[in-house]
Design a protein around this motif. Structure first.
Motif, mmCIF file in Angstrom:
data_model
loop_
_atom_site.group_PDB
_atom_site.id
_atom_site.type_symbol
_atom_site.label_atom_id
_atom_site.label_comp_id
_atom_site.label_asym_id
_atom_site.label_seq_id
_atom_site.Cartn_x
_atom_site.Cartn_y
_atom_site.Cartn_z
ATOM 1 N N ASP A 33 0.869 -1.256 0.074
ATOM 2 C CA ASP A 33 0.026 -0.028 -0.051
ATOM 3 C C ASP A 33 0.900 1.385 0.008
ATOM 4 O OD1 ASP A 33 -2.680 1.563 0.688
ATOM 5 O OD2 ASP A 33 -1.448 2.097 2.415
ATOM 6 N N THR A 34 0.162 2.290 -0.687
ATOM 7 C CA THR A 34 1.221 3.567 -0.880
ATOM 8 C C THR A 34 1.382 4.098 0.537
ATOM 9 O OG1 THR A 34 -0.022 4.273 -3.065
ATOM 10 C CG2 THR A 34 1.312 5.951 -1.853
ATOM 11 N N ALA A 35 0.820 4.201 1.317
ATOM 12 C CA ALA A 35 1.083 4.837 2.704
ATOM 13 C C ALA A 35 2.003 3.797 3.554
ATOM 14 C CB ALA A 35 -0.289 5.037 3.388
ATOM 15 N N ARG A 154 4.352 12.621 -9.478
ATOM 16 C CA ARG A 154 3.922 12.360 -10.926
ATOM 17 C C ARG A 154 2.836 10.924 -10.960
ATOM 18 N NH1 ARG A 154 8.915 11.170 -14.642
ATOM 19 N NH2 ARG A 154 9.540 10.338 -12.508
ATOM 20 N N LYS A 155 1.975 10.996 -11.719
ATOM 21 C CA LYS A 155 1.050 9.607 -11.747
ATOM 22 C C LYS A 155 1.161 9.406 -13.257
ATOM 23 C CE LYS A 155 -0.751 12.695 -9.952
ATOM 24 N NZ LYS A 155 -0.325 14.248 -9.247
ATOM 25 N N ARG A 161 3.161 9.531 -19.427
ATOM 26 C CA ARG A 161 3.941 9.013 -18.252
ATOM 27 C C ARG A 161 3.264 7.766 -17.940
ATOM 28 N NH1 ARG A 161 3.492 14.516 -14.267
ATOM 29 N NH2 ARG A 161 5.190 15.477 -15.266
ATOM 30 N N ALA A 162 2.695 7.138 -19.057
ATOM 31 C CA ALA A 162 2.193 5.743 -18.938
ATOM 32 C C ALA A 162 3.299 4.722 -18.393
ATOM 33 C CB ALA A 162 1.853 5.283 -20.178
ATOM 34 N N GLY A 163 2.881 3.724 -17.589
ATOM 35 C CA GLY A 163 3.864 2.843 -17.255
ATOM 36 C C GLY A 163 5.161 3.562 -16.237
ATOM 37 N N ASP A 181 0.854 4.639 -9.594
ATOM 38 C CA ASP A 181 -0.193 3.738 -10.204
ATOM 39 C C ASP A 181 -1.777 3.987 -9.857
ATOM 40 O OD1 ASP A 181 -0.057 3.276 -7.424
ATOM 41 O OD2 ASP A 181 -0.105 0.988 -7.501
ATOM 42 N N TRP A 182 -1.844 5.212 -9.144
ATOM 43 C CA TRP A 182 -3.136 6.001 -9.039
ATOM 44 C C TRP A 182 -3.716 6.524 -9.953
ATOM 45 C CZ3 TRP A 182 -4.537 8.195 -3.673
ATOM 46 C CH2 TRP A 182 -3.935 7.593 -2.487
#
Length: 245
Positions: A33-35, A154-155, A161-163, A181-182
């Motif tokens: 998980d990100t957090a 960045r997302k 910015r794919a991948g 990955d969000w």
């Protein structure tokens, strides 16, 4: 002591991180998980070695909230290009106050370089790459000098910015993209769940916000970053496309 016996001073030149380190981190924290991933790093091996970089843009509050919930003492870097919207500056001040960051570091372009390369402040109009290099890339390089790693907002769903990976190697420094990955729906859901404040210009059609001269409103159906450097063959300011080695 004779000069022959004196050992020469040594300057450490080895990079803080290598490609192997990035691979190891990617494998160790895959699926976390990100957090939890941020907590693992900020309270562990990167404590005192990492900074968070924010533009105080339309989606910045999500990452700022995540990091502040773990450690409010993480240095927060903001590059004031001196071409920012006044609304962005006010929004940034409000976010820092709300989340309680204790170490805000604001960097600006070098005054001597501005005088030599952009005395009239109009370089953005004929050389946007050069303007970004002067007003963003160089100040960020100075800001990051004390750190072995930095956190980017960045997302992967953003144009071009794919991948996007969670971890990258940037000139021997670790770059972390916690929101890689969000998607947009998850970002919006986090704003709602955490009752995070929105950038005041977002309601006026500014979906992605940078410097005032190079940011325009986005029309329905356009990519959110279509308003950045409109009419130029340019999608990045330069801080995210530096040589990787």
């Amino acid at each position: 002591m004779s000069s022959a016996a004196r050992q020469p001073d040594r300057i450490e030149t080895a990079p803080a991180f290598t490609a192997a380190d990035v691979t190891a981190l990617t494998e160790r924290l895959a699926g976390q998980d990100t957090a939890a991933m941020l907590a693992d790093l900020l309270l562990g091996e990167l404590r005192g070695r990492v900074a968070l970089v924010s533009s105080f843009g339309t989606e910045s509050a999500v990452l700022l909230d995540l990091v502040a919930s773990i450690d409010k003492s993480v240095p927060l870097i903001f590059i004031n290009t001196q071409k920012m919207f006044g609304e962005t500056l006010a929004y940034g001040d409000a976010l820092v106050e709300q989340f309680g960051f204790t170490d805000l570091r604001v960097f600006r372009p070098d005054t001597h370089q501005l005088a030599a390369r952009d005395a009239k402040g109009m370089r953005w109009g004929y050389d946007p790459d050069g303007c970004c290099d002067l007003r963003k890339v160089e100040p960020l390089a100075r800001a990051l000098a004390p750190f072995d790693a930095w956190i980017s907002g960045r997302k992967g769903f953003q144009a071009g910015r794919a991948g996007l990976p969670r971890f990258e190697l940037d000139a021997g420094r670790l770059k972390i993209n916690p929101l890689a990955d969000w998607d947009k729906a998850r970002i919006d859901a986090q704003f709602a769940a955490r009752e995070l404040p929105r950038h005041p210009l977002e309601a006026q059609g500014y979906a992605s916000i940078g410097c005032q001269p190079c940011t325009s409103q986005v029309q329905p159906g356009e990519d959110p970053r279509a308003g950045r450097w409109r009419h130029w063959d340019k999608t990045e300011c330069g801080i995210h496309n530096q040589p990787v080695f």
